[in-house]
Design a protein around this motif. Structure first.
Motif, PDB file in Angstrom:
ATOM      1  N   ASP A 190      -0.452   4.498  -0.478  1.00 49.89           N
ATOM      2  CA  ASP A 190      -1.188   5.659   0.019  1.00 49.89           C
ATOM      3  C   ASP A 190      -1.076   5.743   1.543  1.00 49.89           C
TER       4      ASP A 190
ATOM      5  N   LYS B 180      -4.424   5.473   3.592  1.00 47.42           N
ATOM      6  CA  LYS B 180      -4.931   4.103   3.687  1.00 47.42           C
ATOM      7  C   LYS B 180      -4.039   3.257   4.596  1.00 47.42           C
TER       8      LYS B 180
ATOM      9  N   GLU C 243       0.845  -1.192   0.000  1.00 53.96           N
ATOM     10  CA  GLU C 243       0.000   0.000   0.000  1.00 53.96           C
ATOM     11  C   GLU C 243       0.885   1.248   0.000  1.00 53.96           C
TER      12      GLU C 243
END
Length: 319
Positions: free
Chosen positions: A39, A42, A37
């Motif tokens: 981001d 997030k 991930e």
């Protein structure tokens, strides 16, 4: 109530089977994350409930901005004993212990030679031609015997690469800012007079330096232009040591014959990245350390680090 531990970037879904996580089950609930991930929003949302996080090398950076959004975090375990993507000062200021693990030095030299041999004997185009019923023998390989191998760095990894080069009958030279003639002689290689001389005289140049202020951007346009148009550059160390745009230009303009690349400024490599399509590059997805034995060491030590933390005696601390 049990503590919660997140094991990040378990791409191969191997972490659970390569260490005895059950030894923690009375006090720690472990969750494995298999997808990367990028981001931060997030990522912070997914990790805010964990007190312990285990990361694999630099796959997921832990900068101050992310650490500040993880108030429950108490222990961060990174594989290896060096991780430039972790803000140690920010972690210390937040009361987060950062621990590392041991690692095995052999896998990266082995991959380095896989790249050198793949480039020298044109393995990828010949393999692709064979699979697609293309021409039988369409390229000429390069002999390693008698060629000059130039090593930027002669530490644990570089010295192992050097010894294999000598076994192939190559002339091996090395340079780094602090390399001495005595150290070079111990390994049985020549000490290059300068970085420039090494680049100008080598048929293969392989990077084996630690990333730091002095090595970041060490190879730029000027340095790559010094290399022979028949020479190959191999980087299994860290991407920022070689200026990305300069390397792309060198490959597109033919300043060098090609490159073997295992490390990138952004990982995983974006789908539209030029390194996915350059015809004179042999690319691998940062596999230098990715072996079963290494992973057993990494994750086994991570479990040990967590047990020590629970006992109030953290081992292998980085800060």
């Amino acid at each position: 109530m049990k503590l919660r531990c997140a094991v990040l970037d378990d791409y191969q879904r191997a972490a659970a089977s390569l260490a005895d996580w059950s030894s923690l089950e009375d006090r720690v609930e472990v969750e494995f994350f298999h997808e990367h991930e990028d981001d931060e929003d997030k990522l912070a949302a997914a990790l805010e409930r964990f007190e312990i996080i285990v990361i694999m090398r630099e796959r997921t950076p832990f900068r101050a901005s992310l650490l500040g959004r993880l108030p429950r975090l108490k222990l961060l375990v990174t594989t290896g004993m060096r991780n430039a993507s972790v803000d140690l000062a920010a972690a210390a200021g937040q009361g987060v212990a950062v621990c590392g693990t041991r690692g095995n030095p052999e896998p990266t030299p082995e991959l380095t030679w896989a790249l050198i041999l793949g480039l020298a004997r044109r393995l990828v185009p010949e393999h692709q031609a064979l699979r697609s019923n293309g021409p039988w023998q369409s390229t000429l390989g390069i002999d390693l015997y008698g060629k000059r191998l130039g090593l930027l760095g002669l530490g644990t990894v570089g010295s192992r690469v050097a010894r294999v080069g000598l076994a192939f009958g190559m002339e091996v030279a090395a340079w780094s800012p602090n390399l001495t003639a005595e150290r070079a002689a111990e390994v049985g290689v020549q000490l290059a007079a300068s970085k420039e001389e090494l680049l100008e005289s080598s048929d293969f140049v392989s990077v084996h330096l630690v990333l730091g202020d002095r090595s970041r951007g060490l190879l730029g346009r000027e340095e790559l232009k010094r290399m022979r148009p028949t020479a190959y550059l191999i980087n299994t160390s860290r991407a920022p040591i070689v200026d990305r745009e300069a390397l792309v230009e060198a490959l597109q303009e033919g300043w060098i014959a090609g490159a073997g690349v295992d490390v990138y400024d952004r990982e995983p490599l974006p789908a539209d990245d030029v390194f996915r399509t350059l015809p004179n590059v042999l690319t691998t997805p940062h596999l230098g350390y990715v072996t079963e034995r290494n992973y057993r060491t990494f994750y086994g030590d991570a479990v040990e680090d967590i047990r020590a933390f629970l006992a109030g005696e953290p081992v292998r601390k980085l800060n």
